[in-house]
Write a protein that holds these residues in place. Structure first.
Motif: not given
Length: 697
Positions: A264-270, A283-287, A289-304
């Motif tokens: 997920f770290d490399k996926a987030l960078a891409d 599309r990228a924002l949606y994905n 959000a999914l990645v940030l959710k997996e990384k448990r960055d809920f604040k970032g995922a919620l913003a997206d």
């Protein structure tokens, strides 16, 4: 009586043609401009300038110049051909057909013209005439493999797969190096048989023949992914990105594959890179959000996901994902989002039943992911992929469950110009094609007086301001002033020391002599060069106290005030806390400030510019600078007035044409915008052709 310099037009014409031969298109245009200025009745310089513009993707400019060449010489068949191809590129297909017929009247068996005419009929969906033209072409040029490839594409469009494959095989019999033939056969293998292995063999052959085209690697990665070769797919994306670091498709697809292997770290960078390249890509924002959710960055995922829902409030999948994010956060609003998602999904299904039935009758299953429905035809940058169309449909409320929507969001993209049949006219290498360079698109900056300039082969001389010339002739300053909008950075220690020494000289001189306005002006220029904005403004003030009508002191005080504001804004941006994610912001002089605040901060700058115009009403650069400031403040109507005046005073003011075209684009007037930007390119403003290409896709 005034006299005019004479030029050897034959010699200049030959030099221009040499530059054109070596694909230095912008330089060649400057030479042809000189010939046209001296002998506007000649057809050849217009024709050759049209070729240069065509190669820079300025198709409207090419049409205009080719038309002028034809007016001067109606028997110049090459001009008809060029005008036809340029018209075809901008969608004026009927006009193109008329020009092709004009050439065929004299050269009825011309291979290139017959081929392009067939493509024109195909664009107009006049398939019978296209087929007849291809037949006529192949009857006289039976060994032309490109003709069979073109007819194969036509037959595919008519759903004649068997006939298309027969033409492809014939093309490969004639030429085993026909890249487009392999690509068409790969398309058929995927779309007709889902035979990814056979398609992969053809893609491998295409890559062997054309190894530097990034879209081929993206599409081979798509095939490898479908064959469960994840390592091979990732390596293809990696190489595609190396070939074209600005193509978002490779980053997006690689991010999805990295998610599958849970990196997920490399996926987030891409995904961050995709957003940096594309702006607000949902599309990228949606994905992300999914990645940030997996990384448990809920604040970032919620913003997206909030950003997506704000733009598309009826997107069931958005509320579904937000419910999951809020559930993981322990937010009781999760149930409200889940209920909203289910209600929207039920409502959409009920409202779209008839539409879906009609789709199925037409042989299309709306439940397919975009990777199922995509072909392997790559696309030129900026064109919508089939996925983009699916996405827009989803956003309009297509009747799909959140899981199916998620599948679409996480499906791979392909690039859509694999089997691109190009019109045959001019060698299409990339050298000299400045429109293909990856540059940041913005307006041209303001002009300033400086001791330094960055001349180019196209713009070797600084701009002219009468008052600057008068100051230089007095030799009252320690260095000569130049007027430029491209001041190089001062990174040479000797240069820096020279200006510190100059400041010390002025300090000593002013302490022992009666102060003069020019002395304060000179010290202010040194301080401005050294980025001491407060000291520079103070000295410009002192110069104006002694000489209240000192035009260049007002001019440069406005520049110093503007640069001071930009410097303060940059420092402010550096101190703002960030969350590590990419954010998109409109470029302004003072990022983050409200428009009202920006206008207030720019009031003093604008006052100085207006004073310059009052003292020197015939100075085109002053109106140009005013137009740039108004553009930054989004006062487009006033910016147009200022730029119009700059062009009236200086009809060859390339930067003013460019910025006026930019303003027209911002106002939605593509026709006027393209005309002005084309003129700017003709006058040597290099970014013009990149902007033209982006705005006329």
């Amino acid at each position: 009586m005034p006299t005019h310099a004479q030029i050897n037009t034959d010699q200049v014409m030959q030099v221009g043609r040499n530059a054109l031969y070596f694909e230095d298109y912008m330089l060649s245009i400057q030479y042809f401009n000189q010939v046209i200025a001296a002998k506007p009745y000649l057809a050849q310089p217009y024709f050759f300038r049209a070729i240069a513009k065509y190669n820079l993707d300025d198709f409207r400019g090419a049409v205009a110049d080719a038309s002028t060449a034809i007016e001067q010489n109606p028997f110049l068949l090459d001009a008809y051909e060029l005008r036809a191809v340029a018209n075809q590129n901008i969608g004026n297909v009927e006009d193109a057909l008329n020009d092709y017929d004009e050439v065929l009247g004299t050269l009825p068996e011309n291979r290139v013209i017959l081929f392009n005419k067939a493509l024109a009929y195909q664009e107009l969906k006049r398939y019978d005439e296209a087929a007849a033209t291809f037949d006529a072409l192949l009857a006289t040029h039976s060994g032309f493999d490109g003709g069979y490839v073109g007819r194969a594409r036509l037959r595919l469009e008519q759903k004649d797969t068997v006939g298309a494959i027969a033409d492809v095989e014939k093309a490969l019999d004639l030429n085993k190096r026909s890249v487009n033939a392999y690509l068409i056969r790969a398309d058929v293998a995927i779309n007709s048989h889902r035979d990814y292995a056979a398609a992969l063999d053809d893609m491998n052959e295409a890559i062997r023949l054309q190894p530097k085209f990034p879209g081929f690697y993206i599409n081979r990665a798509f095939l490898r992914h479908n064959l469960d070769d994840y390592y091979g797919a990732l390596s293809d994306y990696e190489y595609a990105i190396q070939l074209d670091p600005e193509d978002y498709t490779g980053y997006f697809n690689r991010a999805l594959l990295l998610c599958e292997v849970r990196d997920f770290d490399k996926a987030l960078a891409d995904l961050n890179k995709v957003l940096a390249l594309r702006g607000t890509d949902y599309r990228a924002l949606y994905n992300r959000a999914l990645v940030l959710k997996e990384k448990r960055d809920f604040k970032g995922a919620l913003a997206d996901i909030n950003t997506i829902i704000a733009a598309y409030p009826n997107l069931a999948a958005g509320y579904f994902l937000r419910s999951e994010i809020r559930r993981d956060m322990g937010d009781l609003k999760a149930k409200d989002d889940l209920d909203r998602s289910l209600a929207l999904a039920r409502g959409n299904k009920a409202g779209n039943t008839s539409r879906n039935d009609s789709r199925k009758q037409g042989g299309q299953d709306s439940s397919k992911t975009s990777s199922d429905s995509n072909s392997t035809e790559p696309q030129t940058a900026g064109e919508p992929t089939p996925f983009d169309k699916d996405f827009e449909e989803i956003m309009r409320g297509a009747s799909e469950s959140p899981d199916k929507v998620m599948a679409r969001f996480t499906s791979l993209l392909t690039v859509n110009d694999n089997a691109n049949i190009e019109q045959e006219f001019i060698n299409k290498s990339i050298r000299g094609r400045v429109q293909n360079r990856n540059v940041s698109i913005s307006y041209e900056p303001i002009f300033t007086a400086s001791y330094y300039n960055s001349p180019t082969e196209l713009r070797p001389n600084p701009e002219y301001i009468k008052e600057v010339d008068e100051i230089n002739r007095t030799r009252a300053l320690r260095f000569l002033l130049q007027v430029t909008n491209s001041v190089p950075s001062l990174d040479d220690e000797d240069q820096i020391k020279r200006h510190f020494d100059s400041v010390n000289y002025y300090n000593s001189y002013l302490s022992s002599h009666k102060p003069r306005a020019i002395d304060y002006f000179g010290r202010a220029m040194d301080l401005l060069t050294l980025r001491n904005y407060d000291g520079s403004i103070a000295d410009f003030n002192r110069a104006l106290e002694l000489t209240p009508d000192f035009t260049m002191a007002y001019f440069m005080r406005g520049i110093a005030r503007l640069q001071n504001l930009e410097s303060e804004a940059e420092e402010s941006a550096k101190t703002q806390p960030g969350d590590g994610r990419i954010h998109q912001a409109m470029p302004t002089v003072i990022p983050g400030a409200s428009m009202q605040q920006r206008r207030a901060n720019m009031a003093e700058v604008m006052a100085d510019i207006d004073k310059v115009i009052e003292l020197s009403p015939e100075m085109p650069v002053a109106y140009y600078n005013k137009g740039v400031i108004l553009l930054q403040l989004q006062d487009y109507t006033s910016a147009l007035k200022a730029l119009n005046r700059a062009i009236e005073l200086k009809p060859d003011f390339g930067e003013a044409y460019y910025n006026r075209g930019y303003v027209y684009y911002m106002l939605g007037d593509s026709s006027k915008g393209s005309a002005d930007v084309s003129k700017a390119g003709e006058l040597g403003v290099v970014p013009s052709y990149n902007l033209l290409k982006r705005m006329n896709r």
